[in-house]
Write a protein that holds these residues in place. Structure first.
Motif, short mmCIF file in Angstrom:
data_model
loop_
_atom_site.label_atom_id
_atom_site.label_comp_id
_atom_site.label_asym_id
_atom_site.label_seq_id
_atom_site.Cartn_x
_atom_site.Cartn_y
_atom_site.Cartn_z
N GLN A 86 -10.41 36.13 -17.10
CA GLN A 86 -11.31 36.69 -18.10
C GLN A 86 -12.12 35.57 -18.75
N ARG A 87 -13.31 35.90 -19.22
CA ARG A 87 -14.08 34.93 -20.00
C ARG A 87 -13.35 34.71 -21.31
N VAL A 123 -16.90 26.30 -16.55
CA VAL A 123 -16.36 26.35 -17.91
C VAL A 123 -17.08 25.30 -18.75
N THR A 124 -17.48 25.69 -19.95
CA THR A 124 -18.10 24.75 -20.88
C THR A 124 -17.01 24.01 -21.64
N VAL A 125 -17.09 22.68 -21.66
CA VAL A 125 -16.07 21.85 -22.31
C VAL A 125 -16.71 21.07 -23.44
N GLN A 126 -16.11 21.15 -24.63
CA GLN A 126 -16.54 20.38 -25.80
C GLN A 126 -15.38 19.49 -26.22
N GLN A 150 -13.82 19.80 -15.39
CA GLN A 150 -15.08 20.06 -14.70
C GLN A 150 -14.91 19.99 -13.19
N ALA A 151 -14.00 19.16 -12.71
CA ALA A 151 -13.73 19.10 -11.27
C ALA A 151 -12.98 20.35 -10.80
N GLY A 203 -18.33 31.06 -17.71
CA GLY A 203 -18.83 31.37 -19.05
C GLY A 203 -17.80 31.15 -20.15
N SER A 204 -16.60 30.74 -19.78
CA SER A 204 -15.57 30.45 -20.78
C SER A 204 -15.86 29.13 -21.47
N HIS A 205 -15.27 28.96 -22.64
CA HIS A 205 -15.44 27.73 -23.43
C HIS A 205 -14.06 27.18 -23.77
N ILE A 206 -13.94 25.86 -23.66
CA ILE A 206 -12.70 25.20 -24.05
C ILE A 206 -13.06 24.01 -24.93
#
Length: 84
Positions: free
Chosen positions: A8-9, A63-66, A57-58, A36-39
């Motif tokens: 799931q997103r 997934v967007t990572v901050q 990212q690999a 589209g998920s964010h972590i």
């Protein structure tokens, strides 16, 4: 329940994400998240956070990572409450 969550997103906040179990959780969770998920990764080691971000990212480039270094965050909070 497993099939209802994974894939799931999602939005996830992981503390201690620069090493050890925090890093393992962050990478494994991100691997299972939908596009589209964010972590958000929090820790005291910027180098470790960057390494975790690269691993994520690999594993799942969708997934967007901050990353947030807690020392920098703490300093920003101090300035917010006690301006110079």
């Amino acid at each position: 329940m497993q099939n209802q969550f994974w894939g799931q997103r999602s939005f996830c906040l992981v503390t201690g994400a620069s090493q050890g179990i925090g890093q393992s959780f962050a990478v494994e969770f991100a691997h299972r998240f939908a596009a589209g998920s964010h972590i958000v990764l929090l820790a005291r080691s910027q180098d470790g956070l960057n390494q975790t971000k690269e691993l994520i990212q690999a594993s799942n480039p969708n997934v967007t990572v901050q990353v947030t270094d807690l020392l920098v965050f703490h300093y920003q909070l101090l300035l917010l409450h006690h301006p110079v």
